[in-house]
Design a protein around this motif. Structure first.
Motif, mmCIF file in Angstrom:
data_model
loop_
_atom_site.group_PDB
_atom_site.id
_atom_site.type_symbol
_atom_site.label_atom_id
_atom_site.label_comp_id
_atom_site.label_asym_id
_atom_site.label_seq_id
_atom_site.Cartn_x
_atom_site.Cartn_y
_atom_site.Cartn_z
ATOM 1 N N SER A 88 29.805 37.572 -31.184
ATOM 2 C CA SER A 88 28.466 37.013 -31.070
ATOM 3 C C SER A 88 27.389 38.089 -31.045
ATOM 4 O O SER A 88 26.295 37.898 -31.590
ATOM 5 C CB SER A 88 28.375 36.145 -29.815
ATOM 6 N N THR A 89 27.703 39.231 -30.437
ATOM 7 C CA THR A 89 26.732 40.330 -30.397
ATOM 8 C C THR A 89 26.430 40.840 -31.801
ATOM 9 O O THR A 89 25.278 41.096 -32.159
ATOM 10 C CB THR A 89 27.259 41.473 -29.524
ATOM 11 N N TYR A 119 26.731 39.185 -34.649
ATOM 12 C CA TYR A 119 25.944 38.194 -35.388
ATOM 13 C C TYR A 119 24.483 38.206 -34.950
ATOM 14 O O TYR A 119 23.570 38.164 -35.783
ATOM 15 C CB TYR A 119 26.534 36.798 -35.212
ATOM 16 N N GLY A 120 24.257 38.266 -33.638
ATOM 17 C CA GLY A 120 22.879 38.312 -33.152
ATOM 18 C C GLY A 120 22.133 39.515 -33.681
ATOM 19 O O GLY A 120 20.952 39.415 -34.072
ATOM 20 N N ARG A 121 22.806 40.663 -33.712
ATOM 21 C CA ARG A 121 22.189 41.889 -34.206
ATOM 22 C C ARG A 121 21.866 41.780 -35.701
ATOM 23 O O ARG A 121 20.795 42.196 -36.155
ATOM 24 C CB ARG A 121 23.120 43.067 -33.938
ATOM 25 N N ALA A 176 18.906 39.356 -36.320
ATOM 26 C CA ALA A 176 17.641 39.993 -35.917
ATOM 27 C C ALA A 176 17.204 41.034 -36.942
ATOM 28 O O ALA A 176 16.013 41.139 -37.274
ATOM 29 C CB ALA A 176 17.801 40.628 -34.539
ATOM 30 N N PRO A 221 18.425 33.031 -34.535
ATOM 31 C CA PRO A 221 19.784 32.472 -34.665
ATOM 32 C C PRO A 221 19.801 31.007 -35.072
ATOM 33 O O PRO A 221 20.643 30.597 -35.887
ATOM 34 C CB PRO A 221 20.374 32.676 -33.261
ATOM 35 N N GLU A 222 18.872 30.205 -34.535
ATOM 36 C CA GLU A 222 18.879 28.778 -34.852
ATOM 37 C C GLU A 222 18.481 28.505 -36.297
ATOM 38 O O GLU A 222 18.635 27.374 -36.786
ATOM 39 C CB GLU A 222 17.953 28.014 -33.902
ATOM 40 N N ALA A 233 26.338 32.854 -30.725
ATOM 41 C CA ALA A 233 25.095 33.600 -30.939
ATOM 42 C C ALA A 233 23.891 32.680 -31.095
ATOM 43 O O ALA A 233 22.748 33.155 -31.131
ATOM 44 C CB ALA A 233 25.220 34.486 -32.171
ATOM 45 N N GLY A 234 24.125 31.368 -31.213
ATOM 46 C CA GLY A 234 23.034 30.415 -31.355
ATOM 47 C C GLY A 234 22.813 29.918 -32.764
ATOM 48 O O GLY A 234 21.872 29.153 -33.014
#
Length: 237
Positions: A157-158, A160-162, A165, A171-172, A191-192
């Protein structure tokens, strides 16, 4: 009342999502079972090899090279060091054949990406050996459709979030597509983002995970060519 879901970014796994991969590994595995049959029954050999791959992923990463080294380690282990150099050489040759195998796109993959590239930012988000994945992407003819390429050592998840961004996406507003519940769907949801599962063949044992049934951002489609239709019909309630 429904309102349209604003998706700006679509992430795609590569192996067994856009092109064939696991079937080649399975055929190679069958050949290795034959080579090592004098020292170990098939069921035991498969379990030993899987255990070696699990141990070695943190050291070698994913891909053909790590697979080949794990098979060689397994051969030495199950034979108590008696496996001939000729057999180890054949294992190495099988690994080279995997690296050199011609790329075969999955049906509908190219058309689906071409259609979606007109309306969305496309990212390739895959893991494995850097050089091998770059060669496969070049051979696929799809490189020009992607706005970004991310080749990772691990998907969580980290990560994907990175990635979202870095590409200016909340994320949504992102959706990840892949054939691995463990690597493509679940961490993207965490990650949302949205997660779309596209099953293909028999998944590798180390990539197995249960589907998040009932999750509002989880979807499953039968094949990659159904993705444009899904994207067009997605709604937030």
């Amino acid at each position: 009342m429904e309102r349209a879901l604003t998706l700006t970014t679509l992430g795609f796994d590569a192996d067994d999502t856009l092109w064939h991969n696991e079937s080649f590994f399975r055929r190679t595995g069958e050949e290795i079972l034959r080579l090592l049959a004098p020292w170990c029954p098939p069921e035991e050999l498969t379990a030993e090899q899987l255990a070696a791959e699990r141990r070695n992923i943190p050291l070698y990463g994913y891909g053909v090279k790590g697979f080949t080294l794990s098979v060689m380690e397994t051969a030495i282990r199950v034979s108590d060091g008696r496996v001939p150099a000729k057999v180890l050489g054949e294992v190495m040759a099988a690994g080279r054949d995997l690296l050199a195998h011609p790329l075969e796109l999955l049906p509908g993959a190219g058309d689906a990406l071409e259609a979606l590239a007109r309306t969305h930012r496309l990212l390739l988000i895959t893991k494995g050996d850097l050089m091998h994945q770059e060669r496969k992407l070049a051979a696929s003819g799809l490189r020009g459709l992607f706005d970004g390429v991310e080749i990772l050592s691990e998907k969580d998840s980290t990560a994907y979030g990175r990635i979202f961004a870095r590409h200016g996406t909340a994320p949504e507003q992102a959706l990840m597509v892949g054939n691995s519940m463990k690597s493509d769907v679940l961490p993207a949801l965490e990650a949302g983002a949205w997660g779309v599962f596209v099953p293909h063949g028999t998944p590798w044992a180390l990539e197995h995970a249960e589907a998040p049934e009932g999750h509002p951002r989880y979807r499953e489609i039968a094949s990659i060519d159904r993705l444009p239709e899904l994207i067009n019909t997605l709604r937030l309630r």
